[in-house]
Write an enzyme that holds these catalytic residues in place. Structure first.
Site, mmCIF file in Angstrom:
data_model
loop_
_atom_site.group_PDB
_atom_site.id
_atom_site.type_symbol
_atom_site.label_atom_id
_atom_site.label_comp_id
_atom_site.label_asym_id
_atom_site.label_seq_id
_atom_site.Cartn_x
_atom_site.Cartn_y
_atom_site.Cartn_z
ATOM 1 N N TRP A 175 52.916 -1.801 46.727
ATOM 2 C CA TRP A 175 54.132 -1.174 47.244
ATOM 3 C C TRP A 175 55.346 -1.694 46.461
ATOM 4 O O TRP A 175 55.493 -2.900 46.253
ATOM 5 C CB TRP A 175 54.305 -1.471 48.741
ATOM 6 N N ASP A 343 66.169 12.290 55.732
ATOM 7 C CA ASP A 343 64.898 11.563 55.757
ATOM 8 C C ASP A 343 64.486 11.259 57.205
ATOM 9 O O ASP A 343 64.952 11.901 58.154
ATOM 10 C CB ASP A 343 65.031 10.297 54.881
ATOM 11 N N ASP A 344 63.639 10.284 57.377
ATOM 12 C CA ASP A 344 63.066 9.855 58.658
ATOM 13 C C ASP A 344 64.165 9.605 59.701
ATOM 14 O O ASP A 344 65.275 9.204 59.354
ATOM 15 C CB ASP A 344 62.302 8.548 58.374
ATOM 16 N N ARG A 423 51.875 0.812 60.525
ATOM 17 C CA ARG A 423 53.333 0.604 60.583
ATOM 18 C C ARG A 423 53.849 0.597 62.034
ATOM 19 O O ARG A 423 53.466 1.449 62.834
ATOM 20 C CB ARG A 423 54.005 1.742 59.805
ATOM 21 N N LYS A 459 60.175 16.719 52.267
ATOM 22 C CA LYS A 459 59.597 15.464 51.767
ATOM 23 C C LYS A 459 58.422 15.137 52.678
ATOM 24 O O LYS A 459 58.611 14.896 53.870
ATOM 25 C CB LYS A 459 60.657 14.358 51.808
ATOM 26 N N ASP A 461 55.575 12.692 53.649
ATOM 27 C CA ASP A 461 55.274 11.270 53.516
ATOM 28 C C ASP A 461 53.878 10.960 54.090
ATOM 29 O O ASP A 461 53.313 11.766 54.844
ATOM 30 C CB ASP A 461 56.354 10.476 54.284
ATOM 31 N N ASN A 463 52.122 7.149 55.290
ATOM 32 C CA ASN A 463 52.354 5.709 55.207
ATOM 33 C C ASN A 463 51.251 4.835 55.795
ATOM 34 O O ASN A 463 51.513 3.716 56.213
ATOM 35 C CB ASN A 463 53.680 5.365 55.896
ATOM 36 N N CYS A 509 55.200 12.058 48.901
ATOM 37 C CA CYS A 509 55.638 10.665 49.025
ATOM 38 C C CYS A 509 54.589 9.923 49.823
ATOM 39 O O CYS A 509 53.965 10.481 50.727
ATOM 40 C CB CYS A 509 56.981 10.634 49.750
ATOM 41 N N ASP A 531 59.279 3.278 46.241
ATOM 42 C CA ASP A 531 60.334 2.884 47.183
ATOM 43 C C ASP A 531 61.259 1.854 46.549
ATOM 44 O O ASP A 531 62.309 1.537 47.114
ATOM 45 C CB ASP A 531 59.711 2.276 48.446
HETATM 46 C C1 DGJ Z 1 58.413 5.706 53.142
HETATM 47 C C2 DGJ Z 1 59.090 6.433 52.028
HETATM 48 O O1 DGJ Z 1 58.581 6.019 50.810
HETATM 49 C C3 DGJ Z 1 60.593 6.232 52.120
HETATM 50 O O2 DGJ Z 1 61.228 6.864 51.057
HETATM 51 C C4 DGJ Z 1 61.082 6.764 53.420
HETATM 52 O O3 DGJ Z 1 60.924 8.154 53.468
HETATM 53 C C5 DGJ Z 1 60.340 6.102 54.565
HETATM 54 N N1 DGJ Z 1 58.918 6.189 54.405
HETATM 55 C C6 DGJ Z 1 60.717 6.717 55.873
HETATM 56 O O4 DGJ Z 1 60.003 6.212 56.905
#
Ligand code: DGJ
Length: 721
Positions: A175, A343-344, A423, A459, A461, A463, A509, A531
């Protein structure tokens, strides 16, 4: 597969006279196959384009099975390993027939093979492009045996090479530090890159490698083979190096925990493995992949120019509000930006997404933060002449979400286990092998588009990795299908989205660059490179990423200083000059910039608009590598006709009495004359300013560029006179 003795070579040559040569050509490369009835398919050559095959047969004894199957004559790592319906573990594929089909930008060769004994078929496919020097290979495996067979290994393809001093270049990261380049000579034994993450296969090892055949890898010289696996799930790329330096490359979906059953009549199509060859070093191979990606939609809408955006993440993180978003829109409009992305943090009803431990899956506007709803924001953007974009993470949920409360059976986890969370201590993955989940994920995008039809950008994502292996949807017998079916389900869903919304710009992403792979990029216009927005570290990350991916797909944002990830303080010009080598964006509150910085940013954005076609659609030449530890880096982008170029020079380390390089150019027309003009200027004029030089002089002699102090950079426009 065996090295053949002189006697067997002579026999093979006799045989070759009756056999059929299949010459798979791109404009500058060739792959030579030999097909003969009742025999395995052989590969004899891959390299510079040849038009006379006899030269190959007279020069080399490389003679390997093109798609080696385990158990009957295969001595090396196999591409295919099957347990047949009766338990037999061996497979012996022999040639049956072949076809050649002309496609708009390619020729497709399909060589049909069958097991000598069993009703088990494999089509080995090669697609050779006419607009780039890339050849894709994959297989279509078909079971016609009476009962199910089990695929124990089902790689996409194989390539032998036997050259002196072969080196491998691969990319590894974590990361915030994705895609660092590592190089090593291929030693006897096995070299492998693989991924076990489950959802994002590019965060650590990337599913692409280059092999330099003439010693230590060089940017613009030497023969190089590239191999790119177009898959988004766990994978394995192995190079088995044997005595006398025979190298055998096998790449495909990882067989680990992934036995795949095929019922009678079922087929399995492996993902494409894309090969490129160049005698212009690693840069030559990169340019082939960039062209292939842009011109053949290996990156969605690859020839479209990408817009300059501002993303809200590093500006406000989860603290979105109507007023805050509008203020940021004002900021980016004033600077000349074209798109605003929220974004988020914008969603959640029962659970409010004010910390990152809840609400994924509850894709309803949080009206406490955004009382007027998303359509009002989209309107506010339009009123400012900006396009509108929004963040989602549709494959994920949280234990604290209404979605999970309603559908606990939708998550990736074995029914008998308690899920381990990611997360926020609550994140879980939705099971994309389940068609109901696929419908849900499709609807996340579809609902956004219904509510705000003018949404220009999403976008997307992801995670979390698969830490709970198991599916509540797949049967007990088919649990080992999860890794594959997750990604086939994801692909199917993206396909459906693309059919309905072909023009929607979607960013890939995954905690940054976790999903930078050609399995997903045909559905995504761009990816978030990392990031980590620190311009110094980005030089390394972007350099590594550009080995396989074109500038138009690389989302690169100028962020605040001190940088949020590293704390480093870097001047705005350097941050812009680094971000400009891809799809430029901003990720900060413009209101935090001083008047002088705002003025500089405005000019830099206006200049980027002028050079955008050269960067996003031109050919990239990497020249001075940041990895060479001189503290400098340089690269150039040039149009196809070599009339217009942009050169970037960076100094990112500073010492007293430091080595000062002569800056050489690359990729220019040696006979043409180019006028040099510094753009995005913020300092002293160099002596070459406004003067003209031949391409030959610039490439051979180079120029001196005054880069004083750490984080000095210059951008030079070269215009053919
Ligand atoms: C991970 C992404 O890589 C960031 O750019 C951002 O969008 C966050 N998540 C939001 O939770």
């Amino acid at each position: 597969m065996k090295r053949i003795s002189l006697i067997s070579l002579a026999m093979a040559m006799t045989l070759s006279m009756q056999a059929k040569d299949i010459l798979v050509n791109t404009p500058n490369t060739s792959l030579l196959l030999k097909a003969d009835e009742g025999q395995p398919l052989h590969v004899s050559y891959y390299g510079e384009r040849i038009d006379r095959v006899d030269q190959v047969y007279n020069a080399y004894s490389l003679w390997e099975h093109a798609y080696p199957a385990f158990g009957a004559g295969c001595q090396n790592v196999p591409a295919l390993s099957v347990k047949h319906a009766d338990g037999n573990m061996s497979t012996e594929l022999v040639y049956q027939s072949d076809t050649k089909v002309e496609e708009p930008n390619a020729t497709l060769y399909t060589i049909t093979m069958k097991d000598k004994l069993y009703d088990f078929w494999v089509d080995v496919c090669y697609r050779a492009y006419t607009n780039s020097d890339v050849i894709e290979t994959w297989s279509v495996i078909r079971n016609e045996e009476k009962k199910p067979v089990t695929l124990l290994k089902y790689a996409s393809g194989y390539m032998p090479f036997r050259q002196g001093d072969a080196w491998v270049s691969h990319q590894h990261g974590s990361w915030g530090a994705e895609s660092y380049i590592y190089e090593e000579p291929l030693q006897l034994g096995a070299f492998e890159v693989h991924d076990v993450n489950g959802t994002r296969n590019a965060m650590t090892n990337r599913p692409n490698i280059m092999i330099s055949l003439d010693g230590k890898p060089r940017e613009n010289e030497g023969r190089v083979i590239g191999a790119v696996l177009c898959w988004s799930g766990p994978y394995r790329i192995t190079i088995d190096t044997r005595g006398q330096k025979e190298h055998h490359l096998i790449a495909g979906i990882s067989e680990a925990h992934s036995e795949y059953k095929l019922k009678r009549g079922e087929t399995f199509t492996t993902p494409e493995l894309a090969f490129a060859y160049s005698d212009e070093g690693m840069g030559g191979v990169s340019r082939s992949y960039h062209r292939w990606a842009r011109l053949n939609n290996k990156v969605h809408n690859g020839t479209a120019l990408r817009k300059i955006l501002l993303n809200s993440w590093e500006g406000v993180y989860l603290n979105v509000s109507q007023e805050g978003m509008e203020k940021m829109m004002d900021g980016i409009k004033e600077l000349g930006g074209e798109l605003f992305v929220m974004d988020d943090g914008w969603f959640g009803d029962k659970y409010q997404r004010s910390i990152d431990n809840c609400a994924l899956g509850d894709w309803v506007t949080d009206t406490r933060k955004l009382p007027e709803g998303i359509p009002a924001l989209e309107k506010a953007a339009a009123e400012r002449g900006l396009k509108w974009g929004i963040w989602i993470e549709p494959e994920m949920t949280n234990t604290k979400s209404e979605l999970y409360e309603k559908h606990p059976d939708w998550i990736v986890c074995h029914p008998n286990r308690t899920p381990i969370t990611g997360r926020g201590g609550t994140q879980l993955i939705l099971d994309m092998s389940n068609p109901e989940v696929q419908d849900f994920v499709f609807a996340v995008v579809d609902n956004i588009m219904q509510e705000t039809p003018n949404t220009y950008y999403i976008k997307w994502d992801a995670n979390f990795e698969i830490q709970n292996f198991g599916s509540k949807y797949l049967s007990g017998d088919n649990q080992s299908h999860l890794y594959v079916d997750y990604h086939l389900g994801l692909r199917k869903t993206l396909e459906r989205i693309r059919v309905k919304y072909p023009d929607l710009v979607i960013q890939c992403c995954s905690s940054g660059g976790g999903r930078v792979n050609y399995g997903l990029m045909p559905y995504f216009d761009e990816f978030w490179v990392s990031d980590n927005t620190d311009a110094q570290q980005r030089l390394f990350i972007q350099w590594g990423t550009s080995m396989f991916f074109p500038a138009c797909a690389m989302a690169q944002h100028v962020s605040a200083s001190p940088n949020h990830q590293t704390g480093r303080v870097i001047p705005l010009k350097f941050r812009f000059d680094v971000a400009m080598t891809g799809r430029l964006g901003l990720e900060m509150r413009p209101s935090d910039l001083s008047e002088r910085e705002l003025e500089y940013a405005k000019q830099a954005i206006a200049t980027y608009k002028e050079i955008r076609p050269i960067i996003q659609q031109g050919n990239q030449y990497r020249i001075l590598s940041p990895y060479d530890k001189t503290g400098y880096a340089s690269e150039l982008y040039i149009t196809d006709d070599k009339s217009d170029a942009v050169f970037f020079a960076y100094k990112f380390e500073h010492y007293v009495d430091q080595f000062r390089p002569r800056f050489h150019f690359a990729g220019l027309d040696p006979d043409a004359t180019y006028k040099l003009t510094e753009i995005c200027r913020n300092g002293r004029t160099d002596h070459w300013e406004g003067h003209a030089f031949t391409g030959k002089f610039l490439m051979q002699q180079g120029i001196e560029i005054a880069l004083n102090g750490q984080f000095a950079s210059k951008v030079i426009r070269l215009e053919k006179q």
